[in-house]
Design an enzyme around this catalytic site. Sequence first.
Site, short mmCIF file in Angstrom:
data_model
loop_
_atom_site.label_atom_id
_atom_site.label_comp_id
_atom_site.label_asym_id
_atom_site.label_seq_id
_atom_site.Cartn_x
_atom_site.Cartn_y
_atom_site.Cartn_z
N ASP A 54 -2.73 6.39 -3.38
CA ASP A 54 -1.54 5.74 -2.83
C ASP A 54 -1.03 4.71 -3.85
OD1 ASP A 54 -3.58 3.88 -2.53
OD2 ASP A 54 -2.77 3.08 -0.67
N LYS B 180 -11.12 -1.63 -1.27
CA LYS B 180 -11.11 -0.17 -1.35
C LYS B 180 -10.74 0.28 -2.76
CE LYS B 180 -8.27 -0.40 2.06
NZ LYS B 180 -7.29 -0.13 3.15
N SER C 273 0.83 -1.20 0.00
CA SER C 273 0.00 0.00 0.00
C SER C 273 0.87 1.26 0.00
CB SER C 273 -0.97 -0.03 1.19
OG SER C 273 -1.93 1.00 1.11
N ASP D 141 -1.05 1.45 -4.37
CA ASP D 141 -1.89 0.43 -5.00
C ASP D 141 -3.29 0.97 -5.31
OD1 ASP D 141 -2.71 0.45 -2.27
OD2 ASP D 141 -3.50 -1.58 -2.47
N GLU E 134 -13.39 3.93 5.57
CA GLU E 134 -12.50 3.96 6.72
C GLU E 134 -11.90 5.35 6.88
OE1 GLU E 134 -10.48 -0.38 6.93
OE2 GLU E 134 -9.70 0.91 5.35
N ARG F 55 -6.52 3.99 -1.85
CA ARG F 55 -6.84 5.15 -1.03
C ARG F 55 -6.92 6.39 -1.91
NH1 ARG F 55 -3.89 4.83 4.86
NH2 ARG F 55 -4.08 2.59 5.18
#
Length: 545
Positions: free
Chosen positions: A304, A410, A146, A306, A391, A309
């Site tokens: 980010d 996500k 991540s 991967d 989240e 986010r």
Amino acid sequence: MADPRAGLPAAAQDLVDVAKLVTAYYAVHPDPGDVAQRVSFGTSGHRGSAFTATFNEDHILATTQAICEYRARQGIDGPLYLGADTHALSEPAQVSALEVLAANGVRVLVDARGGYTPTPAVSRAILAHNESGSGPRADGIVVTPSHNPPPDGGFKYNPPDGGPAGTDITSAIQDRANELLASGLKAVRRVPYAQAVAADTTGKFDFLGSYVSALGQVVDMAAIRSAGVRIGADPLGGASVAYWGEIGDRYGLDLTVVNPDVDATFRFMTLDWDGKIRMDCSSPYAMASLIARQHEFMIATGNDTDSDRHGIVTPDGGLLNPNHYLAVAIHYLYQHRDGWPAEAAVGKTLVSSSMIDRVTAGLGRRLLEVPVGFKWFVPGLLDGSVGFGGEESAGASFLQRDGSVWTTDKDGIILALLASEITAVTGHSPSQLYGELTDRYGAPAYARIDTAATREQKAALAKLSPEQVSASELAGEKITAALTTAPGNGAPIGGLKVVAASGWFAARPSGTEDVYKLYAESFRGPEQLAAIQEQAREIVAAAIG
């Protein structure tokens, strides 16, 4: 306390030596007798660094073999979608994994364009394959740590539901992988890479084309194009680097890829709060270069490494706090998605802002409050009983416009595009809309801080019971709940949450450091927030010693 160089461009001394890192991946062997050097699945897979013997070839060979054995036991005999991000260790780990997968006769699909693969593209591919409900089931592996610093590597498994594997699955994989490590990898099946690539079981899949072509099913791309929203997208050197250009071209958007560079040292980053390079799109320090350009675009976004986010930057508000944007996204989506089920709940983790609770109540929707970890939203997103799951750490996903599942992991790309849709449809930026929400529901003060804790104290915190909280008030208000299980599903939260009328705190042990994480929020301002934090430390100290 932020590092003096936080937010400044990385310098030569900050850069990882990629050659030495990759050499360590192959040359350093973990000690199975050292707990810190074993395979350990956290909320998003196994992570570590080759330099510290926590992410090396032995780990990947053992973990991949354990996954092969798990999927065989479960009768999962469809394709395994294999993706990787741009971290230096991702390429060698992907190679190691493929060697084991091929030796075990697993049908593997790798990127047809030889590029990088965002986590949501893998989740989407798994779900699209499995949507008929019949035939061989697919699953996937994403090689990514991540947003972690450049020396780190990560390896996570997504089962046929497309989302992050649950603890029952990861525990089985982790335990078997550590058995294999302890036995010197004797039971690991493996073939040379050239043989693995040429195997009949190894094929290709157009992750980028499949994902981008379907985006109109989840985001109103036509509205963005018609409104002429000027977009700046920064992949932060991550896996979405080729995706953003394709999105702009395919949908005719006024979209600029702010930084199209990929470099395993991530030398183009600004330093995060602690002086490290970290591709955290929710951090104002890591996003400093994009924030500096906030007036060039109507919406600027970051992802980010991967791409699971999102970070949202507006001309009037700069970088939005992740909690603030989640509240705006929820408020907008549940009023502009007529195809969603009327009973679809709003999903949030219990450390996310209570602003979400108030917005959800105002919408007349059910709130599903779960422990930390996106895996808890998977069943609801899969069957449509949860319209949105998010989240506080800037990770979320939501249903397609017709109410069917999009991803169960996500998806930072659709959350970034949603900001442009919101601007196009409402004529207001997400930051302006958050201001309207605070006018209606109040303006919370929210913070997370880390406090030193021994392993014994962390273990005690994870096993607390509500009865161990002797206090009756929190910052002068009556405590209404002391929780060690989540209200939404009754699952253990691995810590404690204490709630009062206008504030709360939650304490959870870190899985990787000798600290516990203290989250707190107040709707009465910074002074009450400080009082809550102070009392929270006292309550936790009294409970864990």
